[in-house]
Design a protein around this motif. Sequence first.
Motif, PDB file in Angstrom:
ATOM      1  N   GLY A 111     -12.575   0.780  12.209  1.00 37.37           N
ATOM      2  CA  GLY A 111     -13.631   0.017  11.570  1.00 37.37           C
ATOM      3  C   GLY A 111     -13.400  -0.470  10.157  1.00 37.37           C
ATOM      4  O   GLY A 111     -14.220  -1.221   9.637  1.00 37.37           O
ATOM      5  N   LEU A 112     -12.310  -0.055   9.505  1.00 37.00           N
ATOM      6  CA  LEU A 112     -12.064  -0.477   8.140  1.00 37.00           C
ATOM      7  C   LEU A 112     -11.040  -1.610   8.118  1.00 37.00           C
ATOM      8  O   LEU A 112     -10.212  -1.731   9.015  1.00 37.00           O
ATOM      9  CB  LEU A 112     -11.561   0.695   7.296  1.00 37.00           C
ATOM     10  N   LYS A 113     -11.090  -2.434   7.072  1.00 40.65           N
ATOM     11  CA  LYS A 113     -10.123  -3.516   6.924  1.00 40.65           C
ATOM     12  C   LYS A 113      -9.048  -3.078   5.941  1.00 40.65           C
ATOM     13  O   LYS A 113      -9.356  -2.599   4.850  1.00 40.65           O
ATOM     14  CB  LYS A 113     -10.801  -4.795   6.439  1.00 40.65           C
ATOM     15  N   VAL A 114      -7.782  -3.247   6.334  1.00 47.17           N
ATOM     16  CA  VAL A 114      -6.666  -2.692   5.571  1.00 47.17           C
ATOM     17  C   VAL A 114      -5.599  -3.760   5.356  1.00 47.17           C
ATOM     18  O   VAL A 114      -5.300  -4.546   6.258  1.00 47.17           O
ATOM     19  CB  VAL A 114      -6.047  -1.479   6.306  1.00 47.17           C
ATOM     20  N   LEU A 115      -5.042  -3.769   4.151  1.00 48.57           N
ATOM     21  CA  LEU A 115      -3.921  -4.648   3.815  1.00 48.57           C
ATOM     22  C   LEU A 115      -2.728  -3.783   3.452  1.00 48.57           C
ATOM     23  O   LEU A 115      -2.833  -2.882   2.616  1.00 48.57           O
ATOM     24  CB  LEU A 115      -4.289  -5.544   2.626  1.00 48.57           C
ATOM     25  N   VAL A 116      -1.584  -4.041   4.090  1.00 46.18           N
ATOM     26  CA  VAL A 116      -0.327  -3.359   3.772  1.00 46.18           C
ATOM     27  C   VAL A 116       0.594  -4.352   3.076  1.00 46.18           C
ATOM     28  O   VAL A 116       0.827  -5.451   3.593  1.00 46.18           O
ATOM     29  CB  VAL A 116       0.355  -2.800   5.038  1.00 46.18           C
ATOM     30  N   LEU A 130      -7.816 -10.645  -3.686  1.00 47.56           N
ATOM     31  CA  LEU A 130      -8.172  -9.600  -2.735  1.00 47.56           C
ATOM     32  C   LEU A 130      -9.515  -9.874  -2.073  1.00 47.56           C
ATOM     33  O   LEU A 130      -9.723  -9.544  -0.905  1.00 47.56           O
ATOM     34  CB  LEU A 130      -8.194  -8.240  -3.444  1.00 47.56           C
ATOM     35  N   ASP A 131     -10.442 -10.487  -2.804  1.00 42.43           N
ATOM     36  CA  ASP A 131     -11.746 -10.805  -2.213  1.00 42.43           C
ATOM     37  C   ASP A 131     -11.612 -11.795  -1.056  1.00 42.43           C
ATOM     38  O   ASP A 131     -12.417 -11.774  -0.117  1.00 42.43           O
ATOM     39  CB  ASP A 131     -12.688 -11.376  -3.276  1.00 42.43           C
ATOM     40  N   GLN A 132     -10.616 -12.668  -1.114  1.00 40.27           N
ATOM     41  CA  GLN A 132     -10.405 -13.608  -0.007  1.00 40.27           C
ATOM     42  C   GLN A 132     -10.041 -12.876   1.279  1.00 40.27           C
ATOM     43  O   GLN A 132     -10.469 -13.254   2.367  1.00 40.27           O
ATOM     44  CB  GLN A 132      -9.299 -14.601  -0.367  1.00 40.27           C
ATOM     45  N   LEU A 133      -9.240 -11.820   1.162  1.00 37.60           N
ATOM     46  CA  LEU A 133      -8.844 -11.037   2.335  1.00 37.60           C
ATOM     47  C   LEU A 133      -9.833  -9.916   2.623  1.00 37.60           C
ATOM     48  O   LEU A 133      -9.927  -9.442   3.754  1.00 37.60           O
ATOM     49  CB  LEU A 133      -7.448 -10.446   2.113  1.00 37.60           C
ATOM     50  N   ASN A 134     -10.535  -9.462   1.593  1.00 35.45           N
ATOM     51  CA  ASN A 134     -11.615  -8.480   1.699  1.00 35.45           C
ATOM     52  C   ASN A 134     -11.193  -7.157   2.349  1.00 35.45           C
ATOM     53  O   ASN A 134     -11.875  -6.659   3.244  1.00 35.45           O
ATOM     54  CB  ASN A 134     -12.797  -9.076   2.469  1.00 35.45           C
ATOM     55  N   PRO A 135     -10.081  -6.544   1.913  1.00 37.37           N
ATOM     56  CA  PRO A 135      -9.722  -5.244   2.490  1.00 37.37           C
ATOM     57  C   PRO A 135     -10.485  -4.105   1.832  1.00 37.37           C
ATOM     58  O   PRO A 135     -10.851  -4.172   0.653  1.00 37.37           O
ATOM     59  CB  PRO A 135      -8.223  -5.137   2.177  1.00 37.37           C
ATOM     60  N   ASP A 136     -10.726  -3.042   2.605  1.00 31.50           N
ATOM     61  CA  ASP A 136     -11.276  -1.815   2.045  1.00 31.50           C
ATOM     62  C   ASP A 136     -10.172  -0.982   1.405  1.00 31.50           C
ATOM     63  O   ASP A 136     -10.400  -0.301   0.410  1.00 31.50           O
ATOM     64  CB  ASP A 136     -11.968  -0.997   3.138  1.00 31.50           C
ATOM     65  N   TYR A 137      -8.989  -1.023   2.016  1.00 33.41           N
ATOM     66  CA  TYR A 137      -7.836  -0.271   1.535  1.00 33.41           C
ATOM     67  C   TYR A 137      -6.635  -1.196   1.403  1.00 33.41           C
ATOM     68  O   TYR A 137      -6.420  -2.061   2.258  1.00 33.41           O
ATOM     69  CB  TYR A 137      -7.467   0.873   2.496  1.00 33.41           C
ATOM     70  N   VAL A 138      -5.848  -0.977   0.347  1.00 33.81           N
ATOM     71  CA  VAL A 138      -4.571  -1.676   0.169  1.00 33.81           C
ATOM     72  C   VAL A 138      -3.495  -0.603   0.013  1.00 33.81           C
ATOM     73  O   VAL A 138      -3.599   0.256  -0.877  1.00 33.81           O
ATOM     74  CB  VAL A 138      -4.577  -2.591  -1.074  1.00 33.81           C
ATOM     75  N   PHE A 139      -2.505  -0.628   0.888  1.00 40.52           N
ATOM     76  CA  PHE A 139      -1.375   0.296   0.808  1.00 40.52           C
ATOM     77  C   PHE A 139      -0.133  -0.487   0.408  1.00 40.52           C
ATOM     78  O   PHE A 139       0.183  -1.512   1.016  1.00 40.52           O
ATOM     79  CB  PHE A 139      -1.122   0.985   2.154  1.00 40.52           C
TER      80      PHE A 139
END
Length: 341
Positions: A109-114, A196-205
């Motif tokens: 359920g969370l949005k994540v960017l790696v 980051l707001d454009q991609l709107n991730p909850d987590y960035v790794f």
Amino acid sequence: MYRESQPETAPARVSRGTASTSTPTEHLRGASRAGEVLRPTTQQQTPEESAVWTPIAEEAERATRVLHPHSLRLPRPTRRRVLTVANQKGGVGKTTTTVNLAAGLALHGLKVLVIDLDPQGNASTALGVDHRSGTPSVYEVLIGELSLGEAAAVSTQTPNLLCVPATIDLAGAEIELVSMVARESRLKEALTSEALDQLNPDYVFIDCPPSLGLLTVNAMVAAQEVLIPIQCEYYALEGLSQLLRNIELVQSHLNPVLNVSTILLTMYDGRTKLADQVTSEVRGHFGDLVLRTVIPRSVKVSEAPGYGQTVLTYDPGSRGAMSYLDAARELAERGAQEEMS
């Protein structure tokens, strides 16, 4: 804004065993041979007696929990969390930890960017994202030719998981960065709130290379937290003091909000006393920073990237998959509790 990943995903591996749906009577009929008389039993089994636990049934149940994530929704952080996954020692599970924690959070359920900051591009491979030479990548982001959204691609694992891939061009980036203005802050400049707001991730790794060079420094300057995977072996502890000193230098001169928030013990082998000793030493020194979950050695975890998958989709019923899912849940719950407190 971001692009769809090019390669087709490999089919998710089916769990090694599933619970049988046939009744005991049907099983006996199938097992009968010519001339064999099957006598019915006089005593009926209760439902409790018939529901016998087996390792295969347990694995099937675990796989169902992973593949049907609606039963487990992880809490969202009240602020976006940016974590650098760093350890200058190679082979401790940085990339494996990055992609599997990211997949565990994204599948639930969370949005994540790696952001793959390792020139080897192993995180991009595991997430099924194209990283051939010429592909829009983190290299172009660092030198200012592309924005974060233009380089991000959707992982084949889940639409909630995005990846900025690393190509071979990144191998020479440290040399190019030396002559650039604000060379330690190139990634931070790309990770603006607007981008980051454009991609709107909850987590960035941010997955770092196994070194303490400019790429790793860029990752630390751009993040608020450091996650350190530590292999449960003696050599893994030797370079840890140098890593902590570098983190302190970054805190002092470049990024005062940076802190070591999480330590994850990986490649745990319960058959050895050494693994227990390392675990005890790390927990004794770092206390609550160490996650309760320990990642065991697992062949399935090592096999998964060869199929362009994380272990959570490759073999969701395996011990490795469930351990990373537990670690992701613990990470999310800790983050939510910290925000509340």
